[in-house]
Write a protein that holds these residues in place. Structure first.
Motif, PDB file in Angstrom:
ATOM      1  N   GLY A 102      28.644 -38.190  98.621  1.00 45.11           N
ATOM      2  CA  GLY A 102      27.517 -37.443  99.154  1.00 45.11           C
ATOM      3  C   GLY A 102      26.168 -37.858  98.594  1.00 45.11           C
ATOM      4  O   GLY A 102      25.147 -37.247  98.932  1.00 45.11           O
ATOM      5  N   THR A 103      26.127 -38.904  97.753  1.00 44.08           N
ATOM      6  CA  THR A 103      24.844 -39.380  97.230  1.00 44.08           C
ATOM      7  C   THR A 103      23.979 -39.893  98.380  1.00 44.08           C
ATOM      8  O   THR A 103      24.451 -40.627  99.242  1.00 44.08           O
ATOM      9  CB  THR A 103      25.057 -40.503  96.195  1.00 44.08           C
ATOM     10  OG1 THR A 103      25.831 -39.991  95.112  1.00 44.08           O
ATOM     11  CG2 THR A 103      23.727 -41.015  95.663  1.00 44.08           C
ATOM     12  N   SER A 104      22.729 -39.524  98.385  1.00 39.48           N
ATOM     13  CA  SER A 104      21.837 -39.937  99.466  1.00 39.48           C
ATOM     14  C   SER A 104      21.439 -41.402  99.322  1.00 39.48           C
ATOM     15  O   SER A 104      21.463 -41.970  98.224  1.00 39.48           O
ATOM     16  CB  SER A 104      20.575 -39.078  99.468  1.00 39.48           C
ATOM     17  OG  SER A 104      19.767 -39.386  98.342  1.00 39.48           O
ATOM     18  N   ALA A 105      21.032 -41.989 100.437  1.00 34.91           N
ATOM     19  CA  ALA A 105      20.536 -43.361 100.425  1.00 34.91           C
ATOM     20  C   ALA A 105      19.316 -43.480  99.517  1.00 34.91           C
ATOM     21  O   ALA A 105      19.172 -44.462  98.774  1.00 34.91           O
ATOM     22  CB  ALA A 105      20.194 -43.810 101.844  1.00 34.91           C
ATOM     23  N   ASP A 106      18.436 -42.494  99.547  1.00 39.11           N
ATOM     24  CA  ASP A 106      17.237 -42.546  98.713  1.00 39.11           C
ATOM     25  C   ASP A 106      17.587 -42.576  97.233  1.00 39.11           C
ATOM     26  O   ASP A 106      16.956 -43.293  96.446  1.00 39.11           O
ATOM     27  CB  ASP A 106      16.336 -41.344  99.006  1.00 39.11           C
ATOM     28  CG  ASP A 106      15.636 -41.455 100.348  1.00 39.11           C
ATOM     29  OD1 ASP A 106      15.538 -42.582 100.880  1.00 39.11           O
ATOM     30  OD2 ASP A 106      15.188 -40.413 100.861  1.00 39.11           O
ATOM     31  N   ARG A 107      18.586 -41.804  96.834  1.00 36.58           N
ATOM     32  CA  ARG A 107      18.991 -41.784  95.424  1.00 36.58           C
ATOM     33  C   ARG A 107      19.588 -43.144  95.030  1.00 36.58           C
ATOM     34  O   ARG A 107      19.326 -43.642  93.927  1.00 36.58           O
ATOM     35  CB  ARG A 107      19.997 -40.661  95.183  1.00 36.58           C
ATOM     36  CG  ARG A 107      20.507 -40.582  93.748  1.00 36.58           C
ATOM     37  CD  ARG A 107      19.398 -40.356  92.751  1.00 36.58           C
ATOM     38  NE  ARG A 107      19.911 -40.253  91.381  1.00 36.58           N
ATOM     39  CZ  ARG A 107      19.190 -40.463  90.305  1.00 36.58           C
ATOM     40  NH1 ARG A 107      17.909 -40.777  90.405  1.00 36.58           N
ATOM     41  NH2 ARG A 107      19.718 -40.359  89.106  1.00 36.58           N
ATOM     42  N   MET A 108      20.370 -43.741  95.922  1.00 38.05           N
ATOM     43  CA  MET A 108      20.923 -45.065  95.626  1.00 38.05           C
ATOM     44  C   MET A 108      19.807 -46.077  95.423  1.00 38.05           C
ATOM     45  O   MET A 108      19.833 -46.870  94.470  1.00 38.05           O
ATOM     46  CB  MET A 108      21.848 -45.524  96.753  1.00 38.05           C
ATOM     47  CG  MET A 108      23.144 -44.778  96.839  1.00 38.05           C
ATOM     48  SD  MET A 108      24.224 -45.517  98.101  1.00 38.05           S
ATOM     49  CE  MET A 108      25.176 -44.096  98.571  1.00 38.05           C
ATOM     50  N   VAL A 109      18.823 -46.052  96.315  1.00 41.33           N
ATOM     51  CA  VAL A 109      17.701 -46.989  96.207  1.00 41.33           C
ATOM     52  C   VAL A 109      16.961 -46.774  94.890  1.00 41.33           C
ATOM     53  O   VAL A 109      16.587 -47.737  94.201  1.00 41.33           O
ATOM     54  CB  VAL A 109      16.747 -46.836  97.405  1.00 41.33           C
ATOM     55  CG1 VAL A 109      15.457 -47.614  97.181  1.00 41.33           C
ATOM     56  CG2 VAL A 109      17.431 -47.304  98.686  1.00 41.33           C
ATOM     57  N   GLU A 110      16.757 -45.530  94.514  1.00 43.51           N
ATOM     58  CA  GLU A 110      16.048 -45.201  93.271  1.00 43.51           C
ATOM     59  C   GLU A 110      16.745 -45.808  92.057  1.00 43.51           C
ATOM     60  O   GLU A 110      16.083 -46.281  91.116  1.00 43.51           O
ATOM     61  CB  GLU A 110      15.977 -43.676  93.131  1.00 43.51           C
ATOM     62  CG  GLU A 110      15.251 -43.181  91.901  1.00 43.51           C
ATOM     63  CD  GLU A 110      15.281 -41.665  91.794  1.00 43.51           C
ATOM     64  OE1 GLU A 110      14.877 -41.150  90.735  1.00 43.51           O
ATOM     65  OE2 GLU A 110      15.723 -40.997  92.750  1.00 43.51           O
ATOM     66  N   ILE A 111      18.077 -45.805  92.062  1.00 43.44           N
ATOM     67  CA  ILE A 111      18.837 -46.345  90.937  1.00 43.44           C
ATOM     68  C   ILE A 111      18.954 -47.867  91.015  1.00 43.44           C
ATOM     69  O   ILE A 111      18.882 -48.566  89.999  1.00 43.44           O
ATOM     70  CB  ILE A 111      20.243 -45.716  90.897  1.00 43.44           C
ATOM     71  CG1 ILE A 111      20.157 -44.220  90.575  1.00 43.44           C
ATOM     72  CG2 ILE A 111      21.144 -46.423  89.894  1.00 43.44           C
ATOM     73  CD1 ILE A 111      19.593 -43.905  89.216  1.00 43.44           C
ATOM     74  N   ILE A 112      19.103 -48.401  92.214  1.00 41.78           N
ATOM     75  CA  ILE A 112      19.340 -49.838  92.377  1.00 41.78           C
ATOM     76  C   ILE A 112      18.075 -50.659  92.113  1.00 41.78           C
ATOM     77  O   ILE A 112      18.137 -51.721  91.490  1.00 41.78           O
ATOM     78  CB  ILE A 112      19.894 -50.134  93.785  1.00 41.78           C
ATOM     79  CG1 ILE A 112      21.320 -49.589  93.908  1.00 41.78           C
ATOM     80  CG2 ILE A 112      19.867 -51.632  94.089  1.00 41.78           C
ATOM     81  CD1 ILE A 112      21.856 -49.598  95.330  1.00 41.78           C
ATOM     82  N   LYS A 113      16.932 -50.181  92.574  1.00 40.69           N
ATOM     83  CA  LYS A 113      15.702 -50.987  92.479  1.00 40.69           C
ATOM     84  C   LYS A 113      15.395 -51.495  91.071  1.00 40.69           C
ATOM     85  O   LYS A 113      15.076 -52.674  90.894  1.00 40.69           O
ATOM     86  CB  LYS A 113      14.509 -50.209  93.044  1.00 40.69           C
ATOM     87  CG  LYS A 113      14.343 -50.418  94.536  1.00 40.69           C
ATOM     88  CD  LYS A 113      12.965 -49.960  95.004  1.00 40.69           C
ATOM     89  CE  LYS A 113      12.734 -50.451  96.425  1.00 40.69           C
ATOM     90  NZ  LYS A 113      11.399 -50.088  96.913  1.00 40.69           N
ATOM     91  N   PRO A 114      15.481 -50.669  90.031  1.00 42.34           N
ATOM     92  CA  PRO A 114      15.203 -51.200  88.689  1.00 42.34           C
ATOM     93  C   PRO A 114      16.183 -52.285  88.267  1.00 42.34           C
ATOM     94  O   PRO A 114      15.832 -53.178  87.489  1.00 42.34           O
ATOM     95  CB  PRO A 114      15.338 -49.961  87.782  1.00 42.34           C
ATOM     96  CG  PRO A 114      15.125 -48.810  88.691  1.00 42.34           C
ATOM     97  CD  PRO A 114      15.674 -49.209  90.009  1.00 42.34           C
ATOM     98  N   ARG A 115      17.412 -52.230  88.771  1.00 40.14           N
ATOM     99  CA  ARG A 115      18.397 -53.253  88.421  1.00 40.14           C
ATOM    100  C   ARG A 115      18.042 -54.590  89.069  1.00 40.14           C
ATOM    101  O   ARG A 115      18.370 -55.647  88.537  1.00 40.14           O
ATOM    102  CB  ARG A 115      19.796 -52.847  88.859  1.00 40.14           C
ATOM    103  CG  ARG A 115      20.216 -51.439  88.485  1.00 40.14           C
ATOM    104  CD  ARG A 115      20.046 -51.112  87.044  1.00 40.14           C
ATOM    105  NE  ARG A 115      20.857 -51.935  86.163  1.00 40.14           N
ATOM    106  CZ  ARG A 115      20.955 -51.760  84.855  1.00 40.14           C
ATOM    107  NH1 ARG A 115      20.279 -50.768  84.272  1.00 40.14           N
ATOM    108  NH2 ARG A 115      21.708 -52.543  84.115  1.00 40.14           N
ATOM    109  N   LEU A 116      17.369 -54.565  90.197  1.00 40.54           N
ATOM    110  CA  LEU A 116      16.976 -55.800  90.883  1.00 40.54           C
ATOM    111  C   LEU A 116      15.906 -56.531  90.108  1.00 40.54           C
ATOM    112  O   LEU A 116      15.788 -57.763  90.203  1.00 40.54           O
ATOM    113  CB  LEU A 116      16.487 -55.479  92.292  1.00 40.54           C
ATOM    114  CG  LEU A 116      17.506 -54.825  93.222  1.00 40.54           C
ATOM    115  CD1 LEU A 116      16.861 -54.472  94.543  1.00 40.54           C
ATOM    116  CD2 LEU A 116      18.722 -55.719  93.434  1.00 40.54           C
TER     117      LEU A 116
END
Length: 199
Positions: free
Chosen positions: A180-194
């Motif tokens: 149920g994690t939202s797409a926005d939350r995934m993006v928030e976590i993934i972006k710093p890893r990029l």
């Protein structure tokens, strides 16, 4: 129980690959939350085009790894849709992320069946299947709980945990997104890893 749903943020942890026997859903949640054991590891499975694929094929990219099955009525489609939306919102940065769907129902989810299913969620989503033993090995490595549940008329469903695993560019476990994690939350976590190619 089609999945475990808990209100957790992404848990970050460095870990190496490892195998473990099948565990209960509660034990798996404890392992993932508190980094009690290594999560992830090497795999060799078959993609929706019938080609052999291994974890090594995705080195240099983050991986979003999801375990589910194509006849899952609600949780799997919802989470796969969120993964697809997150990739769209990442724009060009999405090229640095590989989404992977690994079936826990290889009996029904053949490569040709996955070829019809995975494009519904994103053109870059790779679906993987294999023998029952191969699926069990990779599921155990990722600490995934799943079990076939008989239904009427010789049919069945599959109970399973439904976490989205975030793996680093070298295949190391970073953490997970709960169902149920939202797409926005995934993006928030993934972006710093990029922005941090080394981790």
């Amino acid at each position: 129980m089609a999945c475990l749903s808990v209100g957790l943020w992404l848990t970050l942890a460095a870990a190496a690959a490892g195998d473990a026997p099948a565990r209960s859903a509660a034990e798996i949640m404890d392992i993932l939350m508190w980094n009690r054991e290594p999560v992830g590891g090497p795999f060799t499975l078959t993609d929706q085009a019938g080609h052999e694929r291994s974890d090594r094929d995705f080195r240099g990219r983050l991986m979003l790894v999801y375990f589910g099955f194509t006849t899952c009525p609600d949780v799997c489609p919802t989470d796969l849709q969120a993964i697809g939306l997150a990739l769209d919102r990442l724009g060009r940065d999405a090229d640095q992320v590989q989404p992977i769907f690994i079936t826990v129902d290889p009996e029904r989810d053949t490569a040709s069946h996955l070829a019809d299913y995975v494009p519904l969620f994103h053109p870059r989503l790779i679906g993987l299947t294999g023998s029952s033993d191969a699926i069990r090995r990779v599921a155990d490595a990722y600490k995934v709980y799943y079990a076939k549940v008989p239904l009427q008329d010789a049919d069945y469903t599959v109970d399973h945990t439904a976490y989205i695993y975030l793996m680093d560019r070298d295949g190391s476990y970073l953490g997970f997104f709960p169902p149920g994690t939202s797409a926005d939350r995934m993006v928030e976590i993934i972006k710093p890893r990029l922005a941090a190619p080394g981790r």
